[in-house]
Design a protein around this motif. Structure first.
Motif, PDB file in Angstrom:
ATOM      1  N   THR A  87       0.829  -1.212   0.054  1.00  0.00           N
ATOM      2  CA  THR A  87       0.046  -0.013  -0.068  1.00  0.00           C
ATOM      3  C   THR A  87       0.948   1.113  -0.191  1.00  0.00           C
ATOM      4  O   THR A  87       1.732   1.407   1.039  1.00  0.00           O
ATOM      5  N   PRO A  88       0.945   2.286  -1.124  1.00  0.00           N
ATOM      6  CA  PRO A  88       1.673   3.061  -1.219  1.00  0.00           C
ATOM      7  C   PRO A  88       1.350   4.450  -0.413  1.00  0.00           C
ATOM      8  O   PRO A  88       1.504   5.578  -1.194  1.00  0.00           O
ATOM      9  N   PHE A  89       0.881   4.463   0.621  1.00  0.00           N
ATOM     10  CA  PHE A  89       0.287   5.768   1.314  1.00  0.00           C
ATOM     11  C   PHE A  89       1.278   6.369   2.092  1.00  0.00           C
ATOM     12  O   PHE A  89       2.333   5.694   2.599  1.00  0.00           O
ATOM     13  N   ALA A  90       1.193   7.748   2.056  1.00  0.00           N
ATOM     14  CA  ALA A  90       2.060   8.379   2.875  1.00  0.00           C
ATOM     15  C   ALA A  90       1.592   8.848   4.069  1.00  0.00           C
ATOM     16  O   ALA A  90       1.193  10.134   4.683  1.00  0.00           O
ATOM     17  N   ILE A  91       1.506   7.667   4.800  1.00  0.00           N
ATOM     18  CA  ILE A  91       1.130   7.769   6.211  1.00  0.00           C
ATOM     19  C   ILE A  91       2.373   7.418   7.166  1.00  0.00           C
ATOM     20  O   ILE A  91       3.025   6.168   7.118  1.00  0.00           O
ATOM     21  N   PRO A  92       2.662   8.183   8.249  1.00  0.00           N
ATOM     22  CA  PRO A  92       4.066   7.922   9.035  1.00  0.00           C
ATOM     23  C   PRO A  92       3.878   6.515   9.698  1.00  0.00           C
ATOM     24  O   PRO A  92       5.060   5.980  10.253  1.00  0.00           O
ATOM     25  N   ASN A  93       2.683   6.204  10.350  1.00  0.00           N
ATOM     26  CA  ASN A  93       2.573   4.903  11.068  1.00  0.00           C
ATOM     27  C   ASN A  93       1.640   3.968  10.789  1.00  0.00           C
ATOM     28  O   ASN A  93       0.490   4.280  10.207  1.00  0.00           O
TER      29      ASN A  93
ATOM     30  N   ARG B  84     -13.784  16.279   3.559  1.00  0.00           N
ATOM     31  CA  ARG B  84     -13.098  16.265   2.271  1.00  0.00           C
ATOM     32  C   ARG B  84     -13.574  15.708   1.211  1.00  0.00           C
ATOM     33  O   ARG B  84     -14.451  14.712   1.263  1.00  0.00           O
ATOM     34  N   ASP B  85     -13.254  16.482   0.080  1.00  0.00           N
ATOM     35  CA  ASP B  85     -13.592  15.845  -1.278  1.00  0.00           C
ATOM     36  C   ASP B  85     -12.919  14.328  -1.439  1.00  0.00           C
ATOM     37  O   ASP B  85     -11.694  14.122  -1.281  1.00  0.00           O
ATOM     38  N   PRO B  86     -13.470  13.102  -1.969  1.00  0.00           N
ATOM     39  CA  PRO B  86     -12.727  11.851  -1.696  1.00  0.00           C
ATOM     40  C   PRO B  86     -11.759  11.703  -2.626  1.00  0.00           C
ATOM     41  O   PRO B  86     -10.597  11.199  -2.505  1.00  0.00           O
ATOM     42  N   LYS B  87     -11.972  12.445  -3.955  1.00  0.00           N
ATOM     43  CA  LYS B  87     -10.856  12.461  -4.728  1.00  0.00           C
ATOM     44  C   LYS B  87      -9.535  13.073  -4.342  1.00  0.00           C
ATOM     45  O   LYS B  87      -8.200  12.559  -4.290  1.00  0.00           O
ATOM     46  N   ASP B  88      -9.587  14.356  -3.784  1.00  0.00           N
ATOM     47  CA  ASP B  88      -8.699  15.092  -3.404  1.00  0.00           C
ATOM     48  C   ASP B  88      -7.794  14.428  -2.142  1.00  0.00           C
ATOM     49  O   ASP B  88      -6.919  14.514  -1.838  1.00  0.00           O
TER      50      ASP B  88
ATOM     51  N   ILE C 246      -1.881   9.296  -0.773  1.00  0.00           N
ATOM     52  CA  ILE C 246      -1.140   8.861  -1.755  1.00  0.00           C
ATOM     53  C   ILE C 246       0.171   9.480  -1.376  1.00  0.00           C
ATOM     54  O   ILE C 246       1.313   9.108  -1.200  1.00  0.00           O
ATOM     55  N   GLY C 247      -0.105  10.997  -1.426  1.00  0.00           N
ATOM     56  CA  GLY C 247       1.349  11.729  -1.149  1.00  0.00           C
ATOM     57  C   GLY C 247       1.676  12.031  -2.405  1.00  0.00           C
ATOM     58  O   GLY C 247       1.487  11.767  -3.462  1.00  0.00           O
ATOM     59  N   PRO C 248       2.938  12.991  -2.380  1.00  0.00           N
ATOM     60  CA  PRO C 248       3.638  13.387  -3.587  1.00  0.00           C
ATOM     61  C   PRO C 248       4.091  12.462  -4.618  1.00  0.00           C
ATOM     62  O   PRO C 248       4.344  11.205  -3.801  1.00  0.00           O
TER      63      PRO C 248
ATOM     64  N   GLY D  72      -8.588   4.018  -7.047  1.00  0.00           N
ATOM     65  CA  GLY D  72      -7.196   3.704  -7.735  1.00  0.00           C
ATOM     66  C   GLY D  72      -6.437   2.555  -7.046  1.00  0.00           C
ATOM     67  O   GLY D  72      -6.765   2.196  -5.733  1.00  0.00           O
ATOM     68  N   HIS D  73      -5.406   1.912  -7.883  1.00  0.00           N
ATOM     69  CA  HIS D  73      -5.068   0.768  -7.235  1.00  0.00           C
ATOM     70  C   HIS D  73      -3.857   0.394  -8.268  1.00  0.00           C
ATOM     71  O   HIS D  73      -3.708   0.450  -9.345  1.00  0.00           O
ATOM     72  N   TYR D  74      -2.956  -0.185  -7.691  1.00  0.00           N
ATOM     73  CA  TYR D  74      -1.520  -0.369  -8.341  1.00  0.00           C
ATOM     74  C   TYR D  74      -1.532  -2.199  -8.110  1.00  0.00           C
ATOM     75  O   TYR D  74      -1.689  -2.620  -7.039  1.00  0.00           O
ATOM     76  N   SER D  75      -1.527  -2.869  -9.353  1.00  0.00           N
ATOM     77  CA  SER D  75      -1.466  -4.373  -9.477  1.00  0.00           C
ATOM     78  C   SER D  75      -0.944  -4.599 -10.724  1.00  0.00           C
ATOM     79  O   SER D  75      -0.941  -4.016 -11.793  1.00  0.00           O
TER      80      SER D  75
END
Length: 771
Positions: A514-520, A562-566, A572-574, A630-633
């Motif tokens: 999972t490519p999320f920009a979450i610190p924990n 928040r807007d779901p797309k934004d 996901i982050g930068p 969106g998804h990466y596979s």
């Protein structure tokens, strides 16, 4: 290579590929994959790690003698070593070879290779790997053949090869004015050495005539649409008998007693044959039971109905979907095996301004191809010949040989067209059944057919799963902690008896990577026993992982206002490049992480493209909503945006889906579009109607009336496919056949929420909104 007047196109099962010579096979077999890798010892420290086609059993080949045949009249026959099941691989393989050969497409035909990986390289048609692994080898085969024709012309004309050109099936020497068609020089070219390595001169992409153009239709479309094409069910041989099998109604069950007297009295029935149950692990072995062999399929079916069988239902007799779901949910609410961990999730959760949790459920699914499993086998003079709609011809060859106790060299597998596969036809249990029936009839040809009910009741099912997610949000609504527990019986259970945790391949399908920009972040995998045969299904574990994750992100967006797309883009982050190994994904779809890192910029772009395509943010009619995911596979990036309407009685209409894909260089855009359109329709079926459930160990659903796939009248009226540019053919290719499915269901579910304000966390959605 090149001169072969006898090489047959696929006009019928009795025809064979003949006189295909080979020379200097290149490549090699690397580490075995999936089932075999579960049992192989660890790689030696000094053994280099292999990736991609190099890591597949029997590797790859690029010898033009294997893939190209040119008749004296100039007809080019390209041999396709992968199975055609509607994805267009026969067209794409021929297209790549023909482009590098600079052949006239009107003079190109395709022939199907028999199952022989020592000769053709890996032949498994799964994992969206056919062109990903064989694009460059096929280009080299075509280019080498072109160079051999040029050299033959140069020698015949007594001119330098550098002055000879090959273009659109014609060889020319401009200075002398000499020219010749490919067929005139094919025999001479076939006798020349095959250029290899750096001596093979590939075209510049600017000179491509077919690759990337998207203007080439299916090469065998006429035969398919006029009924001339041969599928597994179409095989006809002299003296052929027909068979069906009464399988144990519960996985792991076996026959206690059978009375066949009434069955043998059915007109046309000739024999009743017991089939021994499998010994664990079940892998691709037949389920066991009782085969009825007759003079036609209908007589075999009626004979099966007349059998009186007492079954021992075995250890899975009490398997019940509702009970098992409760067990999965209980496991999901407790700590499990940690498979990825970054930071301190517990501490971050404790400090979070808001905590959100949710659980998502996906039932068992079944591939349900339009053509159910079917195979014909004949045994003569110690040699076995099979005709089968199989995705894995070498595995088919090996399993027949093992069950009959003969060498694989004595088994020939002729691959027919497949009326759909989706992973079911990777497992050749049904072909082995046909072989056992032929053996019981002293080698007479026997065609064995699974009915639709057989396919739904006794198949290899996509795993059921519960996905438990928790998140901690800060004061701005941004996630600072993320916990994901995935609980599902593993496909590894058919290869290792008693396996209860998802194997790295499954974990790497949208969970640990999972490519999320979450610190924990922490991902856990509690154990779950399997009570049915778990098997490949288009996109595999990406389906439950994407459904849960993309739904949960939309829930967090709502909680944050928040807007779901934004919000999804923010999570996901930068744009950045992620080494999958460093986040716990050592598999990475079998590809080299240095060539195939996770690129969040590409993921962001497909989400933005899908959103732009559907007009994200526009005002929609009352009762309608927009959703996105969106998804990466399969080393490809895909996003879907859906416009959905929910009627006053909870009825759901999907009006439109925009799907965007970045698969890298595009070989056959026409087929990519078709694959993605099909993925949308299939993904919609998973979202709205598809479900296999069990009571007393038995599958409840019987046919397409109860296991509902999307009907044409329910399909979206508009499907827009957005192909992001990928014109650098020096870059690695991504997959196409499977990546389109995962984001569709969460996009639809998110759109339902936007339309109604009701969050549904269980698939399928059917009837969930009627209350």
């Amino acid at each position: 290579m090149i001169h072969d007047t006898d090489l047959a196109s696929q006009a019928g099962p009795a025809e064979a590929l003949s006189n295909v010579s080979r020379r200097g096979l290149l490549g090699g077999a690397g580490a075995l994959v999936l089932a075999l890798s579960l049992r192989t010892p660890a790689r030696a420290a000094d053994e280099p790690k292999t990736f991609g086609a190099d890591a597949m059993p029997h590797g790859w080949r690029d010898d033009p003698h294997l893939f190209v045949a040119i008749a004296p009249d100039g007809t080019v026959t390209v041999t396709c070593h992968r199975s055609e099941m509607g994805q267009g691989v026969r067209t794409s393989v021929a297209l790549v070879v023909a482009d590098e050969l600079d052949a006239d497409w009107a003079k190109v035909k395709v022939a199907q290779a028999q199952g022989d990986e020592t000769k053709f390289g890996n032949q498994d048609t799964d994992g969206s790997r056919s062109l990903r692994h064989f694009f460059m080898p096929l280009r080299r085969a075509g280019a080498a053949a072109r160079q051999m024709l040029i050299e033959a012309a140069a020698r015949q004309w007594g001119v330098p090869a550098a002055e000879v050109t090959a273009e659109n099936h014609v060889l020319r020497h401009a200075r002398s004015g000499k020219q010749a068609g490919y067929g005139e020089l094919a025999a001479a070219a076939a006798q020349l050495p095959v250029p290899t390595g750096d001596a093979v001169r590939l075209k510049d992409a600017a000179a491509f005539r077919y690759i990337g153009k998207g203007k080439t239709g299916l090469i065998d479309n006429h035969d398919i649409t006029t009924g001339k094409a041969w599928y597994g069910l179409d095989t006809r041989l002299d003296g052929m008998l027909y068979a069906v099998v009464a399988h144990p109604p519960v996985f792991g069950g076996k026959v206690k007693s059978v009375d066949a007297d009434a069955a043998l009295k059915v007109p046309g029935v000739v024999k009743v044959v017991p089939i021994d149950p499998p010994t664990p692990p079940v892998e691709f072995q037949p389920l066991g039971g009782v085969a009825v062999i007759a003079k036609n399929t209908w007589a075999a079916i009626k004979g099966r109905e007349a059998l009186t069988i007492t079954w021992d239902d075995g250890p899975n007799a009490s398997y019940d979907s509702d009970t098992y779901r409760a067990q999965l949910e209980e496991a999901a609410r407790k700590p499990g095996k940690v498979v990825r961990q970054e930071g301190d999730v517990d501490a971050a959760m404790a400090k979070a301004a808001k905590r959100i949790s949710a659980e998502y459920y996906i039932p068992h699914l079944v591939q349900a191809p339009m053509e159910p499993p079917a195979a014909t086998v004949r045994i003569k003079d110690g040699k076995v010949e099979a005709w089968a709609c199989t995705q894995a011809p070498q595995a088919t060859r090996d399993r027949i040989a093992k069950r009959l106790g003969i060498g694989p060299e004595n088994v020939t597998v002729n691959v027919t067209l497949l009326g759909g596969g989706f992973g079911r036809k990777s497992k050749p249990d049904y072909v082995v059944e046909a072989a056992l029936c032929s053996k019981a009839m002293d080698g007479a040809p026997v065609k064995l057919t699974w009915t639709r009910e057989d396919d739904l009741h006794h198949g290899y099912y996509h795993t059921v799963s519960v996905e438990h997610l928790e998140a901690g949000l800060d004061e701005t609504g941004k996630p600072v902690a993320w916990l994901h527990r995935s609980v599902a019986p593993t496909i590894g259970s058919i290869f290792v008896d008693g396996a209860q945790n998802e194997i790295p391949i499954e974990l790497g399908m949208g969970l640990v990577n999972t490519p999320f920009a979450i610190p924990n972040l922490r991902m856990e995998n509690p154990s779950a026993p399997a009570h049915v045969r778990i098997g490949w299904f288009r996109s595999v574990s990406n389906i439950p992982h994407a459904f849960a994750i993309q739904s949960f992100v939309a829930e967090l967006a709502h909680a944050a206002g928040r807007d779901p797309k934004d919000y999804l883009l923010e999570v996901i982050g930068p744009a950045r490049i992620i080494d999958p190994v460093k986040i716990g994904d050592a598999w990475n779809y079998g590809e080299d992480p240095s060539r195939y890192p996770i690129d969040t910029g590409r993921l962001r772009r497909v989400i933005e493209a899908a959103a732009s395509g559907i007009g994200w943010g526009r005002k929609v009619e009352k009762g309608r909503g927009l959703g996105i995911a969106g998804h990466y596979s399969f080393v490809t990036y895909t996003a879907a945006a859906a416009e959905v309407e929910v009627g006053p009685k909870g009825e759901i209409t999907v009006h439109r889906v925009d799907i965007a894909v970045d698969c890298g260089p595009q070989v056959n855009p026409e087929r990519i579009r078709s694959q993605l359109e099909g993925a949308v329709v299939m993904g919609m079926g998973l979202a709205l109607t598809a479900e296999i459930s069990f009571k007393n160990g038995r599958a409840v659903q019987d046919n397409y009336d109860t296991y509902e796939i999307t009907r044409i009248d329910a399909a979206p009226k508009v499907i827009n496919v957005h192909l992001l540019p990928g014109s650098d053919y020096g870059k690695p290719l991504g997959g196409v056949g499977e990546p389109g499915v995962p984001p569709v269901a969460p996009a639809i579910v998110n759109a339902v929420f936007a339309a109604t304000g009701r969050r549904i966390r269980q698939l399928p959605l059917r009837d969930k909104l009627s209350a």
